[in-house]
Design an enzyme around this catalytic site. Structure first.
Site, PDB file in Angstrom:
ATOM      1  CG  ASP A  58      -5.371   1.082  -1.501  1.00 52.10           C
ATOM      2  OD1 ASP A  58      -3.778   1.077  -2.331  1.00 52.10           O
ATOM      3  OD2 ASP A  58      -5.766  -0.338  -1.013  1.00 52.10           O
ATOM      4  CG  HIS A 223      -0.750  -0.200   2.334  1.00 49.31           C
ATOM      5  ND1 HIS A 223      -1.443  -0.436   1.887  1.00 49.31           N
ATOM      6  CD2 HIS A 223       0.344  -0.178   1.557  1.00 49.31           C
ATOM      7  CE1 HIS A 223      -1.436   0.601   0.855  1.00 49.31           C
ATOM      8  NE2 HIS A 223      -0.774  -0.719   0.457  1.00 49.31           N
ATOM      9  CG  HIS A 232       0.486  -5.440  -5.852  1.00 44.89           C
ATOM     10  ND1 HIS A 232      -0.601  -4.179  -5.061  1.00 44.89           N
ATOM     11  CD2 HIS A 232       1.103  -4.467  -5.844  1.00 44.89           C
ATOM     12  CE1 HIS A 232      -1.047  -3.029  -5.326  1.00 44.89           C
ATOM     13  NE2 HIS A 232       0.746  -2.777  -5.798  1.00 44.89           N
ATOM     14  CG  HIS A 258       0.396  -3.460  -1.627  1.00 46.06           C
ATOM     15  ND1 HIS A 258       0.416  -2.268  -1.887  1.00 46.06           N
ATOM     16  CD2 HIS A 258       0.363  -4.299  -2.244  1.00 46.06           C
ATOM     17  CE1 HIS A 258       1.308  -2.432  -2.599  1.00 46.06           C
ATOM     18  NE2 HIS A 258       1.657  -4.052  -2.600  1.00 46.06           N
ATOM     19  CG  ASP A 259      -3.579  -6.887  -4.734  1.00 53.19           C
ATOM     20  OD1 ASP A 259      -3.098  -5.956  -5.286  1.00 53.19           O
ATOM     21  OD2 ASP A 259      -3.637  -7.865  -4.864  1.00 53.19           O
ATOM     22  CG  HIS A 260      -5.725  -0.053  -5.815  1.00 52.80           C
ATOM     23  ND1 HIS A 260      -5.071   0.624  -6.549  1.00 52.80           N
ATOM     24  CD2 HIS A 260      -5.449  -0.130  -5.037  1.00 52.80           C
ATOM     25  CE1 HIS A 260      -4.380   1.478  -6.172  1.00 52.80           C
ATOM     26  NE2 HIS A 260      -3.426   1.045  -4.948  1.00 52.80           N
TER      27      HIS A 260
END
Length: 339
Positions: A58, A223, A232, A258-260
């Site tokens: 990300d 991802h 998410h 995906h989760d930052h």
């Protein structure tokens, strides 16, 4: 398997049946030969049998949101570890992937950011949902490897690194919400439709490759989250379809973005651990679940992860934007020890 029953009544029917038999044999061979298998790439381990790499996800924002600072620390740690390669967990270019192979974002968000000598190793990249919003074929195009030799991006594939096999899975098409509720976004689904057939083939190929793998460490990279305390949430389709395959085939780590954030979740059902490295640039999203089952570590900020493997042990370290160690743990085969 094609089962053929042939009954011969005379010489002419026998001759004709022989032609049909030959036809069906050829057909079955063609069907078997067209069964897709994941492309397998070879990446040798070090001479002592060890392997080390960094994981970032990300990230692609032209250096903004501390992307450049994270890249600098990756270069420093990469040199110290003498890394063999870098893994990207997807969402490589924000907000909407690449427009084409000539998109300046490729160099502005990648080549001109990850400039440290230690990072000029092979990068193995998967696609994220933001990448599917652009020209998805551009990221897969070998032309980009001529612009920057370290770039390699495919949908689903395997890297055989001797002490470990790393199975990269294209997870974005698994999320039904992108198809039924795209909001204002346009996704490039070329090469994916029909979705059900695409998913079935990916799952079949991954399961087969994992089943016959004899490597010391099995690592799967995608991802999207399977287990997460982040905003998410768990990806239901992956929990239902991919997770049982990972558990049945003794996968050691599932690595995602995906989760930052940076996080680690353990499982009480198997040795499988869920590792998130999605802090390559914009982070601090908030709203994570501190009561998530199995949550060992969570950091809602920028950073990256390192992995050091040898045949008996694995060491995973999470770093922040300043290169400081946030969390470190060791895994001994069949025995997990937190630090």
């Amino acid at each position: 398997m094609i089962k053929i029953n042939v009954h011969f009544h005379d010489k002419m029917s026998m001759k004709g049946s022989a032609y049909y038999l030959l036809f069906f044999i050829c057909l079955s061979i063609c069907i078997c030969s067209t069964n897709a298998e994941l492309e397998r790439l070879q990446h040798p381990a070090k001479s002592d049998g060890s392997l080390s790499f960094l994981v970032i996800g990300d990230w692609g924002r032209r250096g903004d949101y501390n992307q450049s600072q994270v890249a600098f620390q990756m270069g420093r740690i990469g040199e110290k570890m003498d890394i063999d390669f870098v893994i990207s967990t997807g969402d490589n270019f924000y907000d909407d992937g690449l427009k084409s192979v000539d998109d300046p974002a490729f160099e502005e968000s990648y080549s001109k950011i990850y400039t440290a000598k230690s990072l000029q190793k092979q990068w193995y990249n998967v696609l994220g949902n933001h990448d599917y919003r652009g020209d998805v074929e551009a990221q897969l195009n070998p032309i980009l490897s001529k612009i920057d030799a370290k770039w390699l991006c495919k949908r689903s594939f395997i890297v055989n690194a001797e002490v470990a096999e790393i199975f990269f899975v294209d997870t974005t098409p698994f999320s039904l919400d992108y198809f039924t509720n795209p909001k204002d976004h346009t996704y490039d689904w070329r090469g994916v439709m029909p979705r059900e057939k695409y998913m079935a083939n990916v799952l079949k190929d991954v399961e087969s490759a994992l089943k016959y793998s004899t490597t010391k460490w099995k690592i799967v990279v995608g991802h999207h989250t399977i287990r997460t305390a982040g905003g998410h949430g768990d990806t239901k389709e992956l929990v239902d379809l991919l997770l049982p395959i990972l558990k049945a085939n003794d996968v050691d780590f599932y690595i995602n973005g995906h989760d930052h954030c940076l996080q680690r979740i353990s499982s009480n059902e198997s040795p499988l651990q869920f590792l998130t490295s999605g802090g390559g640039s914009k982070a601090w999203q908030g709203g994570y679940n501190t009561n998530k089952a199995g949550l060992e570590f969570f950091y809602d900020g920028q950073g990256f992860m390192s992995v050091q493997l040898n045949p008996k042990t694995a060491e995973i370290i999470y770093y922040d934007v300043f290169g400081q160690i946030l969390h470190k743990f060791n895994v001994i085969k069949h025995l997990h020890v937190g630090m």
